[in-house]
Enzyme design. Structure first.
Site, PDB file in Angstrom:
ATOM      1  N   CYS A 162      -9.597   9.807  13.513  1.00  0.00           N
ATOM      2  CA  CYS A 162      -8.526   9.214  12.697  1.00  0.00           C
ATOM      3  C   CYS A 162      -8.763   7.729  12.405  1.00  0.00           C
ATOM      4  O   CYS A 162      -8.523   7.270  11.283  1.00  0.00           O
ATOM      5  CB  CYS A 162      -7.161   9.432  13.341  1.00  0.00           C
ATOM      6  SG  CYS A 162      -7.041   8.950  15.067  1.00  0.00           S
ATOM      7  N   ASP A 212      -1.363   8.972   6.606  1.00  0.00           N
ATOM      8  CA  ASP A 212      -1.751   9.628   7.860  1.00  0.00           C
ATOM      9  C   ASP A 212      -3.145  10.237   7.743  1.00  0.00           C
ATOM     10  O   ASP A 212      -3.365  11.172   6.970  1.00  0.00           O
ATOM     11  CB  ASP A 212      -0.725  10.716   8.193  1.00  0.00           C
ATOM     12  CG  ASP A 212      -0.820  11.177   9.636  1.00  0.00           C
ATOM     13  OD1 ASP A 212      -1.906  11.076  10.223  1.00  0.00           O
ATOM     14  OD2 ASP A 212       0.208  11.647  10.168  1.00  0.00           O
ATOM     15  N   HIS A 263      -4.594  12.140   9.821  1.00  0.00           N
ATOM     16  CA  HIS A 263      -4.690  13.391  10.582  1.00  0.00           C
ATOM     17  C   HIS A 263      -4.546  14.628   9.700  1.00  0.00           C
ATOM     18  O   HIS A 263      -4.653  15.753  10.193  1.00  0.00           O
ATOM     19  CB  HIS A 263      -3.624  13.414  11.686  1.00  0.00           C
ATOM     20  CG  HIS A 263      -3.722  12.247  12.623  1.00  0.00           C
ATOM     21  ND1 HIS A 263      -2.999  11.087  12.437  1.00  0.00           N
ATOM     22  CD2 HIS A 263      -4.457  12.054  13.750  1.00  0.00           C
ATOM     23  CE1 HIS A 263      -3.281  10.233  13.403  1.00  0.00           C
ATOM     24  NE2 HIS A 263      -4.161  10.792  14.212  1.00  0.00           N
TER      25      HIS A 263
END
Length: 472
Positions: A305, A429, A431
């Site tokens: 990440c 994000d 992820h």
């Protein structure tokens, strides 16, 4: 500079005409003065072609053909010169077609505020009307130099609301003629002996109210050799000399053109801003690519990440024209950390996490970008950092990488109220593991506004705040 057009409003349309113009001339002498005269005469011929009745503009993906110098003659006949220019959109082909044969305008996302673009192709009629004369052949023996190339015309005009087709296309033809004048200047200025550098029109979107500006650069000449021209443009448009506006990487990307690399750009632009009492919104400035898990045939689910957040930041510096190098891969990021002595050689090819300090080191090593680190001992303290974060986006405008525990995210902006202290964070994000689907990314919150409870209230966080280089 060719033409400026404001894009501050989403009303109206953009007329964009492209097409090659064949540039051919015989140089009977290598005398510089005589060569320049011949080249200028050839440009005069090109201008006369654009102004002639043989000039034809075809609307891409549609049956619409326009003769702008024949009183703006249009086919199909249902379209009249005094109709609003936006009516042309109804004839542009989409995936669906009604039984009557009229094309409906291409569907745009309901969230998109980008102006519609009408793409046109510049062509010349080859068939002549009237009586034909018998061909006459003659032969002349002489030594001469023959120059032949295609000039990539690319001219843009922004129409106003309810502007007629006739008026809009008259402005477009004037802009096109003016662009040929600018291409002539660029050609003559950068002529090297008998080598002809092709003039390249590029469009740049400047801060409001300056709008869209077209500049002609010689093709193949790197930005580093165009500093004097770019400096003149900064002075002409009263722009600061500490930010790049006219580097090729800053070329305006038209809303109807897909990006060739497949990455989503600026997904946050389709989001609705949160409403706070006496609050203001402070956002990332410019364009970035959304990098996340599982892209580039790389399975980094569960450990990559921070690498992806770093890639998003690197894409920002690339697309703002600060650097020319490509976004680094995981392996290149790891090698950079080995090169600066932060990691051992065995780190390259591993699946080890990195954090904000490593992100700072890589940005400095690979891009020459310095960063500021903000330390937060626990997540609950982030709510008190509204002023610092707001100031960062106001002055630097770069994406922020934030790491805490084993998770990393990218902060793209904040909504903050100075009076109440309320704050919301615009989070990208890394992820996410799905496809490049803007609807999914925004509807499912992979890019979205988050409250203070988004952060682990007891975990520590380090933020890497990249700083803009002071270059133009």
């Amino acid at each position: 500079m060719v033409v400026t057009d404001s894009l501050s409003s989403d009303r109206g349309t953009i007329l964009r005409v492209r097409g090659p113009l064949e540039f051919k001339c015989h140089l009977a002498s290598t005398d510089a003065r005589l060569m320049l005269k011949v080249i200028s005469r050839t440009f005069e011929t090109l201008q006369s072609q654009v102004k002639s009745e043989s000039c034809v503009l075809t609307v891409c993906d549609s049956p619409v053909i326009i003769w702008p110098n024949k009183g703006v003659f249009i086919t199909p006949e249902e379209i009249t010169p005094n109709a609003p220019c936006e009516d042309i959109l109804k004839w542009i082909q989409s995936d669906e077609q009604d039984p009557a044969g009229m094309r409906s305008a291409k569907k745009k996302s309901k969230k998109s505020s980008a102006p519609s673009v009408i793409n046109l192709r510049l062509m010349m009629e080859a068939t002549k009307t009237g009586p034909l004369s018998a061909p006459i052949l003659s032969r002349t023996v002489q030594k001469s130099l023959f120059l032949s190339t295609s000039f990539p015309v690319d001219c843009v005009v922004r129409t106003t609301v309810n502007e007629t087709i006739k008026d809009a296309f008259e402005r477009l033809l004037k802009a096109l003629t003016h662009q040929l004048c600018e291409m002539e200047k660029a050609t003559l200025q950068h002529m090297n002996g008998t080598t002809l550098l092709v003039p390249e029109p590029l469009h740049f979107l400047l801060p409001d109210p300056k709008g869209l500006v077209t500049v002609v650069y010689p093709e193949g000449v790197p930005d580093s050799q165009l500093e004097a021209q770019r400096k003149e443009l900064h002075q002409q448009f009263e722009l600061p000399d500490d930010r790049p506006y006219f580097r090729r990487a800053n070329t305006y990307h038209f809303p109807n053109e897909p990006y060739k690399d497949g990455y989503l750009r600026n997904p946050h632009l389709v989001l609705t801003h949160p409403t706070l009492d006496n609050g203001k919104v402070y956002l990332v400035q410019g364009t970035y690519s959304y990098h996340h898990y599982m892209q580039d045939h790389m399975n980094d689910n569960g450990w990559g990440c921070a690498y992806r957040s770093l890639q998003t930041i690197c894409s920002w510096f690339q697309q703002q024209g600060y650097v020319e190098r490509a976004v680094p891969s995981h392996k290149e990021i790891q090698q950079a950390l080995v090169d600066v002595g932060d990691k051992k050689g065995s780190f390259v090819g591993s699946r080890q996490w990195i954090g904000s300090i490593e992100v700072q080191a890589v940005l400095n090593q690979l891009l020459g970008v310095t960063s500021r680190i903000m330390f937060v001992s626990q997540g609950s303290e982030l709510a008190s950092k509204g002023r610092e974060l707001a100031n960062h986006f106001l002055t630097e405008g770069t994406p922020i990488m934030i790491g805490g525990g084993v998770l990393a995210h990218t902060i793209l902006g904040v909504a903050w109220s100075e009076t109440s202290g309320q704050i919301r964070y615009l989070i990208l994000d890394p992820h996410y593991t799905g496809a490049e689907d803007l609807q999914v990314v925004t509807d499912k919150g992979w890019c979205g506004w988050k409250g203070a409870d988004f952060w682990d209230q007891t975990a520590y966080y380090n933020l890497c705040l990249p700083l803009r280089p002071k270059v133009f």
